[in-house]
Design an enzyme around this catalytic site. Structure first.
Site, PDB file in Angstrom:
ATOM      1  N   CYS A 185      -5.025  17.997  36.651  1.00 42.64           N
ATOM      2  CA  CYS A 185      -5.805  17.032  37.634  1.00 42.64           C
ATOM      3  C   CYS A 185      -5.096  15.938  38.133  1.00 42.64           C
ATOM      4  O   CYS A 185      -4.153  15.915  38.945  1.00 42.64           O
ATOM      5  CB  CYS A 185      -7.158  16.770  36.942  1.00 42.64           C
TER       6      CYS A 185
ATOM      7  N   HIS B 139      -9.287  21.334  34.304  1.00 43.63           N
ATOM      8  CA  HIS B 139      -9.377  20.784  32.697  1.00 43.63           C
ATOM      9  C   HIS B 139      -9.902  22.116  32.020  1.00 43.63           C
ATOM     10  O   HIS B 139     -10.540  22.982  32.582  1.00 43.63           O
ATOM     11  CB  HIS B 139     -10.435  19.729  32.868  1.00 43.63           C
TER      12      HIS B 139
END
Length: 484
Positions: free
Chosen positions: A330, A430
């Site tokens: 991310c 994630h």
């Protein structure tokens, strides 16, 4: 009979989240329809619900303990700090705005309506709700317009128990002092105390328990033992327990950013007995790792500047020159590109920051946040495995068509990049290490050819069952629910 119970603590990290998870599992085992609830959570560890909302990760784990899917109504107010004095405010899973602390303090009257709406929805659906407070109910400066602890308990008319961590010391002062700082009506709402993480002979504690009950008129519901080796996802604090060993098959280092987010991504690596895992803090070195992973961040540009201030950029480049592997998740993935642009000032002052340049990639931060659970396949070194995870990000990244994306999602879209030298791998996902086969493939790509798979979900289930077993054995639950 409906069972609503709120667990409040004398301090942060007293054991509220774990106790709620354990109580949820205890009730679920008895066939009771139970769910978790936390009115207000301040955390950078979050989860995505099936309908694309965002809640605190602790409530997702508690929902797992109940055997149900997480819902935005289980954590109607989520605060994600983006500076020392401000946070992004998320209501019922959707981002509202960024607010400074003073502005949010005034807004809490409005937020309480959202909290009560969610709680009443859950009351209609479940037989029992295990509610988690935040921090301590005795924070004098936060009591006005409180929606996280006694302010909610009074409004919703729910009973409360108070938990304290004896391993820190001062447990009787914590419990007695917390109760003393509450109003009379709030004190009447407290049904008893739980002492957490006790080591040693319980007989040596008995005189203190008798004193506490005599002084307060409240029962000690039980004393939970210190569970050695116990690990369940932390709500926000970085786990102090590292997994260090000179003879592990893979050495992993994760730099701790000032606004690190979703560090629970790394629990499957941190708890894997085959991996030497360490978090690297301020003033520490990344050297000695086989794999360096840049984590997610709530403030990518600020944390990129922090990374450089620590000299980690130079260490990463040296690591690559020596043949090491680097991964970004991310915000960490965004940092590995050429530039991160924030023309609207989404994360602070508008502007652009130069990335580490491992990927020919540009990222622009946008007001729209992407929240979704995804599935697909990951291919590294020519070997393909199933992959899944969740996306929580405001950035949009673009790269040339000839760049290699290792992840194909179920809708046909692509995620992530692998560098031409095969030493860099970045993804927006994630939770990518949660599937054993995915974590194994990444570890093998990083050089651990003989490493064994580690099933983190199964380990989570064992941890939840372990705390539930301890609750069954050491707490007198009939003091709370005579009909249980």
């Amino acid at each position: 009979m409906k069972k609503w119970l709120m667990v409040q603590g004398t301090t942060s990290d007293a054991g509220k989240s774990v106790l709620v998870a354990g109580l949820c599992r205890v009730l679920a085992r008895r066939g009771i329809q139970v769910c978790p609830f936390k009115p207000q959570n301040m955390a950078l560890n979050s989860a995505v619900t099936p309908d694309g909302g965002e809640i605190g990760r602790a409530q997702a784990v508690q929902a797992q303990a109940c055997g149900i899917a997480p819902s935005v109504h289980m954590n109607p107010v989520l605060l994600k700090p983006n500076s020392d004095t401000g946070a992004q405010v998320i209501l019922q899973g959707r981002a509202l705005s960024n607010m400074e602390a003073n502005a949010y303090h005034d807004y809490k009257k409005v937020a309480m309506d959202t909290v009560m709406d969610s709680f009443q929805r859950l009351q209609q659906e479940y037989e029992a709700i295990m509610i988690e407070g935040a921090g301590s109910p005795a924070e004098i400066n936060l009591r006005e317009n409180d929606i996280a602890n006694m302010g909610f308990a009074e409004k919703a008319d729910v009973p409360v128990i108070i938990v304290a961590d004896i391993d820190r010391g001062g447990v009787f002062a914590h419990l007695y002092g917390t109760l003393a700082l509450l109003s009379e009506s709030e004190q009447a709402r407290v049904k008893g105390f739980v002492i957490n993480r006790f080591r040693g002979d319980i007989g040596l504690l008995q005189s203190g328990l008798d004193w506490l009950e005599q002084k307060t008129g409240k029962p000690v519901i039980g004393v939970l033992p210190y569970l050695h080796g116990f690990d369940l996802e932390a709500e926000d604090a970085i786990a102090a327990q590292q997994n260090l060993s000179a003879d592990r098959q893979l050495r992993v280092a994760v730099p701790v950013f000032t606004r690190i987010s979703n560090h629970t991504d790394f629990d499957p690596l941190r708890l894997n007995p085959n991996i030497d895992f360490r978090y690297v803090g301020q003033g520490e070195s990344l050297s000695g790792a086989d794999l360096i992973i840049l984590p997610g961040s709530k403030s990518t540009r600020a944390d990129l500047a922090y990374l450089r201030s620590q000299g980690w950029d130079k260490e990463i480049l040296r690591h690559l020159r020596l043949g090491g592997k680097v991964m970004g998740i991310c915000g960490g993935f965004q940092m590995l590109g050429e530039w991160v642009h924030d023309p609207l000032g989404i994360e602070g002052e508008a502007g652009s920051s130069e990335g580490l340049g491992l990927f020919a990639m540009q990222t622009e931060l946008t007001a729209e946040k992407r929240l979704t659970n995804v599935q697909g396949h990951l291919t590294l070194d020519g070997q393909t495995v199933a992959a899944q995870g969740y996306e929580i990000h405001a950035g949009r990244s673009s790269w040339a068509a000839d760049q290699k994306s290792p992840i194909i999602l179920s809708d046909g879209s692509l995620d992530g990049l692998v560098s031409d030298c095969n030493q860099g791998f970045g993804t927006y996902l994630h939770g990518i290490f949660d599937r054993p086969e995915t974590a194994l493939r990444i570890c093998q790509w990083a050089g651990a050819k003989e490493i064994e798979a580690y099933d983190h979900r199964a380990a989570q289930e064992r941890a939840i069952d372990r705390i539930a077993d301890a609750i069954e054995q050491h707490l007198n639950l009939t003091l709370l629910w005579p009909d249980l």
